[in-house]
Design an enzyme around this catalytic site. Structure first.
Site, short mmCIF file in Angstrom:
data_model
loop_
_atom_site.label_atom_id
_atom_site.label_comp_id
_atom_site.label_asym_id
_atom_site.label_seq_id
_atom_site.Cartn_x
_atom_site.Cartn_y
_atom_site.Cartn_z
CG HIS A 1 14.88 43.96 25.37
ND1 HIS A 1 15.68 44.64 24.48
CD2 HIS A 1 14.87 42.66 24.95
CE1 HIS A 1 16.15 43.80 23.55
NE2 HIS A 1 15.65 42.60 23.82
CG HIS B 1 23.31 37.39 26.44
ND1 HIS B 1 23.41 38.57 27.15
CD2 HIS B 1 22.61 37.69 25.31
CE1 HIS B 1 22.79 39.53 26.49
NE2 HIS B 1 22.31 39.03 25.38
CE1 TYR C 1 22.89 37.38 21.64
CE2 TYR C 1 21.47 35.65 20.81
CZ TYR C 1 21.62 36.85 21.47
OH TYR C 1 20.52 37.52 21.96
CG ASP D 1 17.29 41.13 20.84
OD1 ASP D 1 17.80 41.71 21.81
OD2 ASP D 1 17.56 39.96 20.50
NE ARG D 2 21.26 38.05 17.94
CZ ARG D 2 22.54 38.43 18.01
NH1 ARG D 2 22.92 39.40 18.83
NH2 ARG D 2 23.45 37.87 17.24
#
Length: 295
Positions: free
Chosen positions: A272, A152, A212, A107-108
Site C-alpha cells: 500500500h 475503519h 472519512y 490513498d485519501r
C-alpha cells in the site's frame, strides 16, 4: 528533530477562508502536486519528491485536517468533503503561480485528486491515483465479510463523538495498526518517520474522522451525481493498484474505465505504501504519465 524533505522550502499558504495549508516546494520546471494518504503527511513523498524535483516544480502539501495544515471544525459535514479539499489544492496551485498542474494522490489524497480532476479539468493536466478506487466504487465492492478489511471506513463513518472518543483512547494502537499492517516490512517506514506520522495523527483525530465520515456521505452523493451525469476524467490518468480485485471479487480496471477516458491501469505488487516501498518504480510511472500528450 523536525523531519523535512531535503532541499525543499516550507511555507503556509492560505487556500480558503480561515484555512492555510503547510506545503513543501522544491525543484523547477512543470508543476506536479503530490497528495498524501492516511495516516501520513506530505513526508510520505520524501523519496519521490526529491527525484521529480530534478526537472519539475514539486509541491507537497499536508491536506487540510492533516499534518501541519489547518484543521477547521466541521459543523455541517462538508468541511472535509473531497470537493472542498480539491478546491484547496486548486487554490494552492494558483497561489503558487500555477494555473495548471499535474496531480498525483495516494490513498485519501487520491480521492481528493479524483475529485479535483472531475470538477477542475481545466486545471489538472495529468492525474495519478495510487491504491484506491473512486469513493462510490469502494463502498460498492466492500460487501459481506470483505468489509472487514475496511473496518475503519465504517468506524469513522459513525456519528460523533463515538469514533473520535474510541480512537482518542488508544491513538497509537489505532493509527499504528495501519502503518504496520500496510507497510509489511518495517524498513518501509523508518522509526523516526513512523513516530512523526503517529504524532501528527494524534493531533488530528477529529479532522481525520471528519475526512472519512465525508466519504461515507457527501462524497458518495457527489460521485453518484457524476455517474448519473456521465462526468468523467478527461486528462491522462495512471492508476497503480494492489490486486484488490482478486481478493474482493471485482475488476478494478473496469471500475476505473467507467471514470477515465485515457487510462493506464497497472496492478502492482509494491504494497500500500508504494511511494515509500518502491519510490523509483513510482517515479517511473509518474514520469511516463507526465510524458503523455494532453488536449
Amino acid at each position: 528533530m523536525e523531519i523535512t524533505i531535503p532541499g525543499f522550502a516550507y511555507d503556509r499558504v492560505g487556500v480558503a477562508e480561515g484555512v492555510a495549508l503547510s506545503v513543501a516546494v522544491g525543484g523547477s520546471g512543470p508543476p506536479v502536486v503530490l497528495l498524501h494518504g492516511f495516516p501520513q503527511t506530505h513526508l510520505m513523498w520524501r523519496h519521490v519528491a526529491v527525484e521529480l524535483a530534478s526537472d519539475h516544480t514539486v509541491i507537497c502539501p499536508d491536506l487540510r485536517g492533516y499534518g501541519a495544515s489547518d484543521k477547521p471544525a466541521d459543523p455541517d459535514g462538508t468541511a472535509y468533503a473531497k470537493r472542498t479539499m480539491a478546491a484547496d489544492v486548486v487554490a494552492l496551485g494558483r497561489a503558487l503561480g500555477h494555473e495548471r498542474f499535474a496531480l498525483v494522490g495516494h490513498d485519501r489524497g487520491a480521492l481528493v485528486a479524483i475529485r479535483a480532476g472531475l470538477e477542475h479539468p481545466a486545471r489538472i493536466t495529468h492525474l495519478a491515483s495510487l491504491d484506491v478506487l473512486p469513493t462510490l466504487d469502494s463502498w460498492e465492492v466492500l460487501r459481506g465479510t470483505a468489509g472487514v478489511a475496511g473496518f475503519h471506513l465504517y468506524l469513522m463513518a459513525a456519528p460523533p463523538p463515538l469514533p473520535e472518543t474510541l480512537i482518542a483512547g488508544a491513538p497509537d494502537a489505532f493509527f499504528g495498526h495501519f502503518l504496520d499492517a500496510w507497510a509489511g516490512d518495517p524498513a518501509v517506514i523508518p522509526a523516526e518517520v513512523r513516530a512523526e506520522y503517529l504524532r501528527a495523527s494524534r493531533a488530528a483525530i477529529p479532522s481525520i474522522v471528519a475526512d472519512y465520515r465525508a466519504s461515507a456521505f457527501v462524497d458518495v452523493e457527489h460521485d453518484r451525481a457524476d455517474r448519473a451525469a456521465g462526468r468523467r476524467l478527461s486528462m491522462p490518468v495512471t492508476v497503480l493498484q494492489q490486486d484488490w480485485g482478486a481478493a474482493l471479487g471485482f475488476d478494478a480496471a473496469a471500475r476505473w474505465r467507467a471514470w477515465a477516458d485515457d487510462l493506464d491501469h497497472h496492478t502492482v505488487a509494491m504494497g500500500h505504501f508504494m511511494a515509500e516501498a518502491e519510490p523509483a518504480e513510482v517515479v517511473r510511472h509518474i514520469r511516463a504519465l507526465l510524458g503523455r500528450p494532453i488536449s
